[in-house]
Design an enzyme around this catalytic site. Structure first.
Site, short mmCIF file in Angstrom:
data_model
loop_
_atom_site.label_atom_id
_atom_site.label_comp_id
_atom_site.label_asym_id
_atom_site.label_seq_id
_atom_site.Cartn_x
_atom_site.Cartn_y
_atom_site.Cartn_z
N HIS A 1 -87.67 5.51 -40.87
CA HIS A 1 -88.46 4.31 -41.16
C HIS A 1 -89.27 3.86 -39.95
CE1 HIS A 1 -86.55 2.83 -45.13
NE2 HIS A 1 -86.46 4.15 -45.04
N HIS B 1 -81.95 13.10 -47.82
CA HIS B 1 -80.92 12.66 -48.75
C HIS B 1 -79.73 13.60 -48.80
CE1 HIS B 1 -83.95 9.91 -51.06
NE2 HIS B 1 -83.70 9.51 -49.82
#
Length: 733
Positions: A97, A265
């Site tokens: 992020h 993920h």
């Protein structure tokens, strides 16, 4: 004494602070914002102007720092317990992020400045609970001090998280210097509420879901896509279109996108254990006693098993703290049913799960859960382009690992500019096309005598001062301080796509480059000892020679600084699609605008100046000088307020401020006529007239219009010109 009356200022003047008063932009919302040209001033930096981060980083024991980061991964803290006893997933998300705000359109965003520490990013909904990750890192930052910036540490922590869970990363380059205040130059969208959907006012979408430029996220406060689907609609195919658009705007192709989604993920989990209404305000809105921690959760313990972040709950694969191919095993091994998390978010749960694929609870070993997928995850299975890529990676784990390693490296280094800026022992040896490689210097450089000879040859070549200045400016002004791309080094102005850009006047450019190429060839053939001049150097040198000649014509003898050492890149080293985003939609310095935009021409000028790292005075003197030198695109007469073109005079400012001229709109431009006779004197654009209209810019223009400013104008123009010509010379900085 009453405590409230102890302050004499408050007693005399009331208790309101200046912060409660209406600012100028509240009164005049269309006022031109020049503050973005002066952000990150030295006064805001506690390390001082003399601090050299590169030198400090080079004293860092990187191996020792990494060992401390590896140890941190499993040092679970009671105030924020680690999932499965390992913080890896949290730090991967923090690094992702940090870097993932980058967008190609203007090069802004990304992890290169440590901006995740400040508003708005520190309080974006998508960055929920990343404040905890940075607090976990603080003891390490405290230990190593100025040897490692927050910007570098956040990215390195992501790398170490991956490595601690068995993944081999592609490498790491340091060199990201911290900023010390929020960035004001980045447009994140016009919406007035977080996570506003596309049907709300000021939407970033128009037409058939056309995302506004330069944005690269689907909603205000998200990094990329809404994991629940477009506007929360759980449609995997539609989500795939959003994923493709947003990742492409961050310079990722389809294969890189699949690798990043699946690789990221592979680790950790999403958190949506309880009612989002029980989560407190973000860091910027939190009370003072929270000490900068936000999202305090009143559900249960507020952390661990009770954590609520995105609202989605669960993990993707049975072993969330180890690198393996489990993500694809789950994605293709099960059918998926739509459900809602305890927080109410749309997500998908695997059906008829085998016992060995049930996932241990992150904090309660007595419980197990089926794998989950987000709507965005399922786009890798149901999007017709992503699906075959994902299946290939599933069958070829080594290819997947290599693709993820390279895509992760690109994600975390894309905004750093050329490889020469990378620091440390883990910089990969391989040159990558997205790094805009330039050949290494392989010949002796020209000396002062050669420079003088080449200047004379260029000025005698028949190419005009205006053409030489225009060509040098076109070459150098592609630089973007946002992601350190572009600039004169490489001479890519002679290559596709830059040679064909309308703003560069392709026919004129080809003529100038042909003449300069002949001069280069002749000089290099005759020079002794293998000495050479690159075309990149000669383009800049030609502009410098032209500026000197124009100054002489105005009665000023000046030497424009010139440092050789640029090299010429090849077309094979130039990704045409990647460089296409550097084409200016407007360049006010050349009085060019590709089309009419919602943003004013003067705002586009300031935006361009900010990307060129210019101050308001530098922007002002460059516009005034380039106008009289004849650098306008297409030879436009707008703003050429002089009767002696190609002479480096302050005529632009003198005539702009002449009160005998009255200005009126004339179509898309303006006419300046004599107030008494009505005779047409000049024509101009908004970019020209803003230097007389805006109070700050007029104050600067007045300085250069003064009778005693002629020499100062030339001196300041040369300094600003030299700055732009060398913005990409990281080899000499």
């Amino acid at each position: 004494m009453n405590n409230e009356s102890k302050c004499p200022f408050a007693a005399a003047h009331g208790v309101r602070s200046p912060a409660t008063a209406r600012a100028n932009r509240d009164w005049w919302p269309n006022q031109l914002n020049l503050n973005i040209l002066h952000q990150h001033a030295p006064a805001s930096n506690p390390l001082g102007e003399d601090f050299d981060y590169a030198a400090e980083f080079n004293t860092l024991d990187l191996a020792a720092l990494k060992q401390d980061l590896y140890a941190l991964m499993t040092m679970s803290q009671d105030w924020w317990p680690a999932d499965w006893g390992h913080y890896g997933g949290l730090f991967i998300r923090m690094a992702w992020h940090s870097a993932g705000t980058y967008r190609t359109a203007d090069g802004r965003g990304g992890g290169g400045t440590g901006n995740q520490r400040f508003a708005p990013l520190n309080s974006w909904p998508d960055n929920g609970n990343l404040d905890k990750a940075r607090r976990l890192l603080w003891p390490i930052k405290q230990k190593y001090g100025n040897k490692i910036s927050w910007a570098d540490l956040m990215i390195l922590a992501g790398n170490c998280a991956l490595e601690s869970m068995g993944f081999k990363t592609f490498g790491f380059g340091g060199g990201r210097a911290d900023i010390w205040q929020p960035e004001e130059d980045i447009y994140w969208g016009a919406e007035k509420e977080w996570l506003a959907t596309s049907d709300k006012p000021d939407s970033r979408y128009s037409g058939e879901r056309q995302l506004e430029n330069p944005l690269a996220a689907v909603q205000m406060g998200l990094i990329y896509v809404n994991p629940e689907g477009p506007d929360g609609n759980p449609d995997p195919v539609a989500s795939g279109r959003d994923v493709r658009e947003t990742f492409a705007r961050m310079a990722m192709n389809d294969e890189e996108t699949v690798a990043l989604v699946a690789g990221g993920h592979t680790f950790g989990k999403a958190h949506g254990a309880g009612d989002p209404k029980l989560v407190g305000p973000e860091p910027e809105g939190a009370p003072i006693e929270a000490q900068g921690l936000g999202w305090i959760n009143s559900f249960g313990t507020g952390h661990g098993v009770h954590t609520t972040t995105s609202g989605i709950e669960g993990a993707w694969k049975p072993n969330p703290t180890k690198w393996d191919n489990g993500y694809f095993d789950m994605l293709f091994g099960y059918e998926w049913a739509l459900t809602r998390s305890p927080a109410g978010a749309h997500q998908w749960v695997a059906q008829n799960v085998k016992p060995e694929d049930m996932i241990p609870d992150a904090h309660d070993p007595s419980k197990k859960h089926p794998p989950m997928m987000t709507t965005a995850d399922l786009s890798l299975r149901f999007d017709p382009i992503y699906e075959p890529i994902a299946r290939r990676f599933h069958k070829n784990p080594a290819d997947f690992a290599d693709a993820f390693a390279r895509a992760w490296f690109k994600l975390t280094h894309r905004d750093m500019g050329p490889k020469s800026r990378y620091l440390g022992p883990e910089v990969p040896a391989e040159d990558l096309i997205w790094q805009d490689p330039i050949p290494r210097l392989d010949h002796p450089l020209i000396d002062a005598a050669d420079i003088a000879t080449l200047k004379a040859m260029v000025l005698a070549s028949g190419v005009s001062i205006a053409e030489l200045v225009s060509t040098a400016w076109a070459s150098a002004s592609t630089f973007r301080g946002s992601d350190m791309r572009g600039g004169a080094n490489g001479a890519r102005i002679r290559l596709a796509p830059q040679k064909d850009w309308d703003v560069n006047q392709p026919a004129q450019l080809a003529k100038v480059l042909s003449v300069l190429g002949d001069i280069q060839a002749g000089f290099n053939a005759a020079a002794p000892g293998g000495k050479k001049v690159s075309l990149a150097d000669l383009i800049v040198l030609g502009g410098c020679a032209a500026v000197e000649a124009a100054a002489r014509a105005a009665g000023h003898v000046v030497e424009v600084p010139f440092t050789p050492g640029r090299m010429d890149a090849s077309q094979e080293q130039t990704d045409v699609e990647s460089f296409a985003v550097l084409e200016p939609i407007a360049d006010g310095f050349r009085n060019y605008q590709k089309q009419v935009y919602a943003v004013s021409a003067e705002e586009l000028l300031v935006d361009k100046a900010q990307l060129l790292t210019l101050s308001a005075p530098e922007m002002t003197v460059l516009v005034g000088g380039l106008r009289v030198l004849g650098a306008n695109a297409g030879g436009s007469p707008h703003g050429v307020f002089t009767r002696r073109p190609q002479t480096l005079s302050n005529d632009f400012f003198v005539n702009l401020l002449d009160m005998s001229t009255a200005w009126k709109p004339a179509g898309d431009s303006f006419e300046g006529r004599d107030r008494k006779s009505g005779e047409l004197k000049w024509t101009a654009t908004r970019v020209d007239l803003v230097f007389g209209s805006n109070s700050q810019l007029r104050a600067l223009a007045e300085v250069y219009a003064q009778d005693d400013a002629k020499e100062k104008f030339v001196r300041d123009f040369v300094a600003a010109w030299n700055k732009v010509m060398n913005l990409d010379r990281f080899d000499v900085k």
